[in-house]
Design an enzyme around this catalytic site. Structure first.
Site, PDB file in Angstrom:
ATOM      1  CG  LEU A 100       1.501   3.551 -11.483  1.00  0.00           C
ATOM      2  CD1 LEU A 100       1.430   2.604 -12.682  1.00  0.00           C
ATOM      3  CD2 LEU A 100       0.220   4.374 -11.396  1.00  0.00           C
ATOM      4  CG  ASP A 101      -1.821   2.263  -4.336  1.00  0.00           C
ATOM      5  OD1 ASP A 101      -0.987   2.664  -3.524  1.00  0.00           O
ATOM      6  OD2 ASP A 101      -2.926   1.800  -4.022  1.00  0.00           O
ATOM      7  CE  LYS A 102       1.334  -6.227  -3.447  1.00  0.00           C
ATOM      8  NZ  LYS A 102       1.719  -6.877  -2.179  1.00  0.00           N
TER       9      LYS A 102
END
Length: 244
Positions: A100-102
């Site tokens: 998952l993206d930051k």
């Protein structure tokens, strides 16, 4: 511990019981320095060697789910101060399934089981991931229709998918592929910016009852259900990472 030698060998993951019997018959197995015979039993602290080498115990599989908060990076690189491994601080080695993206939040799996990782991530296996997304401006019918029917990006066109508007600037989307930063790129192609993105489901597992920043082990039923879902999945070729 008091189990048959062939069962002991097979439970380490070295080989099957049948193959273990073959190794024993060929005189390649010793117990406490003596050549083993079929029917031998293994007790606590016994030393079993095959071809003079100690057997390595099979590591018990670990399956965790985390409600990832914003700001945590889905990397095993411990030099990254925001890495997911230090955040969870689990007692043994695990790694995230996909990413998952930051700046994204929500459900992510972590495990030490490489086989199940490959099977879940393989694009052709069509495993669903569900997200709730907020944008920087009001959503239109045209936006929803284009998101549903495919957006050109990264040299391809995204697969048709379920998209439903849930508020003036919020929609729900279910993906069966995981192109790099897919939802953010799809929105950007239509001149929208994602202001929040939360994954709420992977396959049969939802975030229900799991507070932000918390993790838990899969239940026995959840593990069995996921294993059943990936039973016929290939674990090679055509891989995509399970990002958003």
């Amino acid at each position: 511990m008091n189990i048959s030698l062939n069962k002991y060998i097979s439970e380490t993951g070295f080989c099957s019981r049948r193959m273990a019997d073959k190794y024993i018959e060929e005189g390649r197995v010793t117990v406490n320095g003596k050549e083993a015979k079929k029917g031998n039993r293994v007790f606590e602290n016994d030393i079993v060697l095959i071809d003079g080498e100690p057997l390595k115990k099979k590591i018990a599989p670990v399956y965790l789910m985390l409600n990832k908060p914003k700001g945590i990076t889905c990397t095993t690189d411990l030099k990254d101060k925001t890495n997911i491994i230090d955040f969870i601080n689990y007692k043994s080695r695990i790694f995230p399934v996909g990413r998952l993206d930051k700046l994204s939040e929500g459900l992510i799996f972590l495990t030490n089981d490489g086989d199940i990782v490959n099977k879940i991530l393989r694009a052709g296996n069509m495993h669903e991931k569900e997200y709730v997304v907020t944008t920087d401006k009001p959503i239109t019918i045209d936006f929803i229709n284009k998101m549903r029917n495919g957006i050109p990006m990264l040299g391809t066109v995204t697969k048709k998918c379920f998209v439903k508007q849930e508020g003036e600037k919020r929609f729900r989307i279910i993906l069966t592929q995981g192109l790099n930063r897919q939802i953010r790129r799809m929105c950007a192609a239509l001149d929208y910016k994602v202001t929040s993105l939360k994954r709420v489901r992977i396959m049969n597992i939802t975030l229900q009852g799991l507070a932000p920043g918390k993790w838990r082990h899969f239940s026995k039923d959840e593990i069995e259900e996921i294993n059943a879902m990936v039973m016929h999945s290939s674990k090679t070729a055509d891989s995509e990472s399970m990002g958003e």
